[in-house]
Scaffold this active site. Structure first.
Site, short mmCIF file in Angstrom:
data_model
loop_
_atom_site.label_atom_id
_atom_site.label_comp_id
_atom_site.label_asym_id
_atom_site.label_seq_id
_atom_site.Cartn_x
_atom_site.Cartn_y
_atom_site.Cartn_z
N SER A 165 0.84 -1.20 0.00
CA SER A 165 0.00 0.00 0.00
C SER A 165 0.87 1.25 0.00
O SER A 165 2.02 1.22 0.47
CB SER A 165 -0.88 0.02 1.25
OG SER A 165 -1.49 1.27 1.44
N TYR A 191 0.36 -0.01 10.66
CA TYR A 191 -0.04 -0.46 9.32
C TYR A 191 1.06 -0.16 8.32
O TYR A 191 1.43 -1.02 7.50
CB TYR A 191 -1.34 0.24 8.91
CG TYR A 191 -1.79 -0.08 7.50
CD1 TYR A 191 -2.25 -1.35 7.17
CD2 TYR A 191 -1.75 0.89 6.50
CE1 TYR A 191 -2.66 -1.64 5.86
CE2 TYR A 191 -2.16 0.61 5.21
CZ TYR A 191 -2.62 -0.66 4.89
OH TYR A 191 -3.02 -0.95 3.61
#
Length: 341
Positions: A165, A191
């Site tokens: 990501s 994350y």
């Protein structure tokens, strides 16, 4: 065989003929996967479901690794060429059981999509005390890939695709404290660290595996608001990060703007099937091509202040020393020796 991608040596677009608006259907057109075997973690929902449908439509046999079998059965009831198997990535016993079962079938593994993941959840830990983003998004997939290595090697041309990501910009691997034992927990940093791990793992796996015909890639699908991945994100957070405008409408940007699931999956499918990548590996891809190296972004700034500046892949996610250190750390934390031989 071309050089590796350490320090971003290969990190530049190659003119794939596709772009951010391309769909999985565009990419898979004309590609025959009949006889190929694929495993997709989380292949029953969100992007994983789109991956499964696309591979199946091209003739591949897809093993969907799912935590919730009943949900998977429902979502995949109309999809052909699919097998279901239970997998909980934060449970080492579950990973071992899944891998043992597949290896016992004697089949080669042509495509492995390390796709399942969590995003921006409150602090949670697995049974071994590992922070949940790191455990789910990276360690579980590292363990799984290690155990499936014999089948990947048997395929004579396998590809491993890690779903990363643009969120990796939020944090490099903090090797001194990867599990937030002594620093304040921040879900975005947690994350981001796990997504950086996805890139570094693909980089090092490709370097070690290419002599056996196994190539590895990491990819940013795009911002997909229709999946369950962002269920922990508030509306205010999405506005702050530039995902939504002040009125709550999706923002359209080349690198961090929203996409449909079919558009997002195009990059993952391209990494898995494109003949343009036969002699290339270890690269981070986005918008259905190899991404640029982001040398303009300053990681010392608050990454969330202006996400419009974010593009491509950060140099810290392609660092050779970090990639090797992460491999060693992953072996230590999973207690799994991953010898690529």
């Amino acid at each position: 065989m071309k050089q590796g991608n350490f320090q971003g040596a290969l990190q530049q677009p190659i003119g794939s003929g596709f772009d951010r608006n391309s769909t999985a259907a565009d990419v898979i057109k004309g590609i025959d996967l009949t006889g190929k075997i694929a495993i997709v973690t989380g292949g029953h929902s969100g992007l994983g479901l789109e991956i499964t449908k696309t591979l199946s439509s091209a003739g591949a046999r897809v093993i969907v690794a799912a935590r919730d079998i009943s949900k998977a059965e429902k979502n995949l009831s109309q999809v052909s060429n699919v097998e279901l198997a239970e997998l909980e990535l934060t449970d080492a016993g579950s990973v071992e059981s899944f891998a043992d079962s597949f290896l016992a079938s004697g089949r080669p593994l042509d495509l492995l999509f390390n796709n399942a993941g969590i995003m921006w959840v409150p602090l949670q830990r697995d049974a071994n005390g590992h922070e949940s983003h790191f455990a789910t998004n990276h360690l579980g997939h590292f363990h799984l890939t290690a155990r499936l290595w014999p089948a990947l090697k048997k395929a004579n041309g396998a590809r491993v695709i890690n779903t990363s990501s643009w969120g990796h910009h939020a944090s490099p691997i903090v090797f001194e404290d990867p599990n937030f034992q002594s620093r304040e927990y921040d879900p975005m940093q947690a994350y981001g660290q796990s997504k950086t791990a996805n890139v570094l793992f693909a980089l090092e796996l490709d370097e070690r595996g290419k002599r056996f015909g196994v190539r590895s890639f990491s990819a940013h699908p795009g911002l997909i608001l229709t999946t369950d991945l962002g269920r922990s994100i508030t509306l205010d957070t999405m506005k702050k990060l530039g995902m939504l405008d002040a009125d709550g409408n999706p923002v359209d940007r080349e690198y961090t703007g929203t996409k449909t699931a079919q558009q997002g999956v195009s990059t993952l499918i391209w990494c898995a099937t494109s003949p343009q990548l036969i002699d290339i590996g270890g690269v981070y891809c986005e918008n259905t091509d190899i991404a640029v190296l982001d040398t303009d972004y300053d990681p010392t700034e608050n990454w969330a202040d202006d996400t419009s500046k974010i593009k491509g892949v950060m140099p810290f996610a392609l660092d050779a020393d970090a990639a090797r250190q992460l491999w060693s750390l992953s072996e230590e934390l999973t207690q799994v020796k991953f010898d690529v031989i």
